[in-house]
Design an enzyme around this catalytic site. Sequence first.
Site, PDB file in Angstrom:
ATOM      1  N   SER A 246      10.461   7.200  11.449  1.00 47.92           N
ATOM      2  CA  SER A 246      10.154   6.384  10.257  1.00 47.92           C
ATOM      3  C   SER A 246      11.043   6.704   9.053  1.00 47.92           C
ATOM      4  O   SER A 246      10.566   6.917   7.945  1.00 47.92           O
ATOM      5  CB  SER A 246       8.676   6.543   9.872  1.00 47.92           C
ATOM      6  OG  SER A 246       7.844   6.178  10.939  1.00 47.92           O
TER       7      SER A 246
ATOM      8  N   ARG B 206       2.411   5.982  -3.247  1.00 44.55           N
ATOM      9  CA  ARG B 206       3.451   6.917  -3.709  1.00 44.55           C
ATOM     10  C   ARG B 206       3.519   6.913  -5.238  1.00 44.55           C
ATOM     11  O   ARG B 206       3.593   7.965  -5.876  1.00 44.55           O
ATOM     12  CB  ARG B 206       4.812   6.525  -3.114  1.00 44.55           C
ATOM     13  CG  ARG B 206       4.960   6.923  -1.655  1.00 44.55           C
ATOM     14  CD  ARG B 206       6.089   6.151  -0.955  1.00 44.55           C
ATOM     15  NE  ARG B 206       6.333   6.655   0.389  1.00 44.55           N
ATOM     16  CZ  ARG B 206       5.580   6.408   1.448  1.00 44.55           C
ATOM     17  NH1 ARG B 206       4.503   5.654   1.318  1.00 44.55           N
ATOM     18  NH2 ARG B 206       5.887   6.905   2.630  1.00 44.55           N
TER      19      ARG B 206
ATOM     20  N   ASP C  39       4.081   0.336  12.561  1.00 42.09           N
ATOM     21  CA  ASP C  39       2.873  -0.377  12.122  1.00 42.09           C
ATOM     22  C   ASP C  39       2.854  -1.853  12.527  1.00 42.09           C
ATOM     23  O   ASP C  39       1.814  -2.495  12.444  1.00 42.09           O
ATOM     24  CB  ASP C  39       2.696  -0.266  10.605  1.00 42.09           C
ATOM     25  CG  ASP C  39       2.041   1.046  10.200  1.00 42.09           C
ATOM     26  OD1 ASP C  39       1.532   1.755  11.094  1.00 42.09           O
ATOM     27  OD2 ASP C  39       2.041   1.370   9.000  1.00 42.09           O
TER      28      ASP C  39
ATOM     29  N   ARG D 224      -5.615  -3.061  11.223  1.00 45.07           N
ATOM     30  CA  ARG D 224      -4.524  -3.766  11.910  1.00 45.07           C
ATOM     31  C   ARG D 224      -4.969  -4.400  13.227  1.00 45.07           C
ATOM     32  O   ARG D 224      -4.372  -5.371  13.687  1.00 45.07           O
ATOM     33  CB  ARG D 224      -3.336  -2.835  12.126  1.00 45.07           C
ATOM     34  CG  ARG D 224      -2.778  -2.306  10.817  1.00 45.07           C
ATOM     35  CD  ARG D 224      -1.316  -1.975  10.852  1.00 45.07           C
ATOM     36  NE  ARG D 224      -0.915  -1.313   9.620  1.00 45.07           N
ATOM     37  CZ  ARG D 224      -0.749  -1.900   8.444  1.00 45.07           C
ATOM     38  NH1 ARG D 224      -0.942  -3.204   8.328  1.00 45.07           N
ATOM     39  NH2 ARG D 224      -0.406  -1.206   7.379  1.00 45.07           N
TER      40      ARG D 224
ATOM     41  N   LYS E 107       0.842  -1.203   0.000  1.00 45.18           N
ATOM     42  CA  LYS E 107       0.000   0.000   0.000  1.00 45.18           C
ATOM     43  C   LYS E 107       0.874   1.249   0.000  1.00 45.18           C
ATOM     44  O   LYS E 107       0.588   2.222  -0.697  1.00 45.18           O
ATOM     45  CB  LYS E 107      -0.893  -0.056   1.242  1.00 45.18           C
ATOM     46  CG  LYS E 107      -1.813   1.105   1.450  1.00 45.18           C
ATOM     47  CD  LYS E 107      -2.852   0.791   2.510  1.00 45.18           C
ATOM     48  CE  LYS E 107      -2.283   0.653   3.900  1.00 45.18           C
ATOM     49  NZ  LYS E 107      -2.139   1.923   4.615  1.00 45.18           N
ATOM     50  N   SER E 108       1.956   1.220   0.774  1.00 47.01           N
ATOM     51  CA  SER E 108       2.840   2.385   0.886  1.00 47.01           C
ATOM     52  C   SER E 108       3.480   2.725  -0.457  1.00 47.01           C
ATOM     53  O   SER E 108       3.496   3.883  -0.885  1.00 47.01           O
ATOM     54  CB  SER E 108       3.946   2.119   1.915  1.00 47.01           C
ATOM     55  OG  SER E 108       3.394   1.785   3.154  1.00 47.01           O
TER      56      SER E 108
ATOM     57  N   GLY F 190      -5.728   7.650   5.610  1.00 49.57           N
ATOM     58  CA  GLY F 190      -4.831   8.712   6.068  1.00 49.57           C
ATOM     59  C   GLY F 190      -3.742   9.055   5.067  1.00 49.57           C
ATOM     60  O   GLY F 190      -3.430  10.232   4.842  1.00 49.57           O
TER      61      GLY F 190
ATOM     62  N   ARG G 114      -8.065  13.777  12.797  1.00 51.44           N
ATOM     63  CA  ARG G 114      -6.634  13.475  12.620  1.00 51.44           C
ATOM     64  C   ARG G 114      -5.874  14.727  12.175  1.00 51.44           C
ATOM     65  O   ARG G 114      -6.292  15.429  11.257  1.00 51.44           O
ATOM     66  CB  ARG G 114      -6.438  12.322  11.634  1.00 51.44           C
ATOM     67  CG  ARG G 114      -6.984  11.014  12.170  1.00 51.44           C
ATOM     68  CD  ARG G 114      -6.823   9.870  11.197  1.00 51.44           C
ATOM     69  NE  ARG G 114      -5.436   9.450  11.053  1.00 51.44           N
ATOM     70  CZ  ARG G 114      -5.046   8.418  10.311  1.00 51.44           C
ATOM     71  NH1 ARG G 114      -5.952   7.705   9.655  1.00 51.44           N
ATOM     72  NH2 ARG G 114      -3.783   8.089  10.218  1.00 51.44           N
TER      73      ARG G 114
ATOM     74  N   SER H 284       4.728  12.677  11.521  1.00 52.08           N
ATOM     75  CA  SER H 284       4.474  11.528  10.650  1.00 52.08           C
ATOM     76  C   SER H 284       5.299  11.660   9.374  1.00 52.08           C
ATOM     77  O   SER H 284       5.337  12.721   8.749  1.00 52.08           O
ATOM     78  CB  SER H 284       2.989  11.470  10.291  1.00 52.08           C
ATOM     79  OG  SER H 284       2.790  10.577   9.217  1.00 52.08           O
TER      80      SER H 284
END
Length: 407
Positions: free
Chosen positions: A172, A27, A291, A365, A22-23, A69, A98, A144
Amino acid sequence: MKLTLQKSSVNSKSEIQITGSKSESNRLLLLQALYSDIKIKNLSNSDDSNVMQQALQTSTNVIDVHHAGTAMRFLTAFFATQNGREVTLTGSSRMKERPIQVLVEALNLLGADITYLETTGCPPLKIKGNVLTKNKVTLKANVSSQYISALLLIAPKLENGLELTLEGEITSVPYINMTLDLLNQIGVETVFDDNFIKVKPLNKELKAKSLVVESDWSSASYYYSIVALSEIGTEITLSAYKESSLQGDSALANIYKQFGVETTFLNNTITLKKNSKNTNAIKLDLNNSPDIAQTIAVTCLGLGIKCHLTGLHTLKIKETDRLLALKNEIEKLGGKISVTNDSLGLEESIFLKNDCEIATYNDHRMAMSFAPLALKTSLQIADSMVVSKSYPTFWDDLKSIGFKISK
C-alpha cells in the site's frame, strides 16, 4: 436493518456529491490534534472519522473506537506522545482480535509505554504518554500501511523526528505517500528513498493552515461497478475529485477501463461513462489498493466474467476476513470462487440466484460492494446500516439514481 433491493436500472445520467476521504480526514484530524492551527474542509462524515474526532477531543481515560481500525492505530501512536496522560484504548470484540503488536513494539522501541490488557498483540491497550526521544525503528515492509502512517504522523512532533527502515516489499505505497504528502503540505520535510523514510521535526510555523479533503475514491468504486453493470451510454458524475489524487484507490479510473468505463476529469468532478462491453478475464495485482477488491470481484460476478486478483493479504485482518466473507456470499449467489491467503479466483458465471440475503459481517464494504448486483438480480442486504462506517448516505444516494430499495 435488512434492506430489499429489487432488480433495478439506473438513470441514464446522474450526479452525486461524495463526502471527504476517510483516509485523508483521519490523518488530518491527528495532525490537527498535534498542531491546533490546522483547519480542515470537506471532512468525512463517516463513523470512523466521527470516532477519531471524538477520541481526540475527549478528556476521559477510557476510549472505545468500536470497529474503527484506522482510529485504533493512529490513536495508539498519538496517545503514546501525550506526556503525562494515561488512557485505555479499546474497541469491539472484532477489534480485540485485530493485530497491533507491530505498531506497539515500534512505539515502545522509540520510548513509549504501552501494555496489553487482555490478549498479547491485540487491543485493549494501556498507554502512558511519554516524551519519545529515540528516532530509529525498523519494520517489516509488508505490514498494514496504517502502522507506518501512524508512526509518520507523530514523527514531526518527536524531538529528533523519525528514521524508519522498511524490510522487504512495501504494501500500500499510495497510503504512505498520502501521509507524507499531507506532512509536506503543512511544512514537514520528508525523504522516502527506496525502503528508508525520514521525517524531520517541525519546529517552525506551519506552511499551510487550511487543508481541503478530497472526496473518497473507495466510495466512488461502487459507482464504477454500477456503471460497469449498466447499459452502454450510462453516465454518473461524482464530486469532488482530482486527477492528481493522493488516494491509492484512484487506480479505479484506469482499472475500470477494462470494464468499458471511461473516466473524464473536469472542474473537480469525474464523469464515469459506459462505452463498451467486455467479456475478457480480469487479472489484477491490488497490492496498492486492496480495499477495492470486493467491488471488482462483485463487478466480475455481475458481468459473468472470470477474474484473478492478487496482493490481498491485508484483507484477512480487516473488519472481517474479507476473502472468506466474499467466498461465502458469492457462492450463495451461484458463483464459483476460490481464495488463498492473498488472492481470489472467480470463474465465469451464467446466471445469478434471485433474492439471496447477503450477510455483511460488520463490514461496510461487504454491504456496498454487493449492492450494484441489484442491476442484475433482486437481493437483500442484512445489517444494511453498517455502511455508516464510511458512507452514511449510501442507500439514499442509490435511490436517487434509480435503485428500488425498501425495508
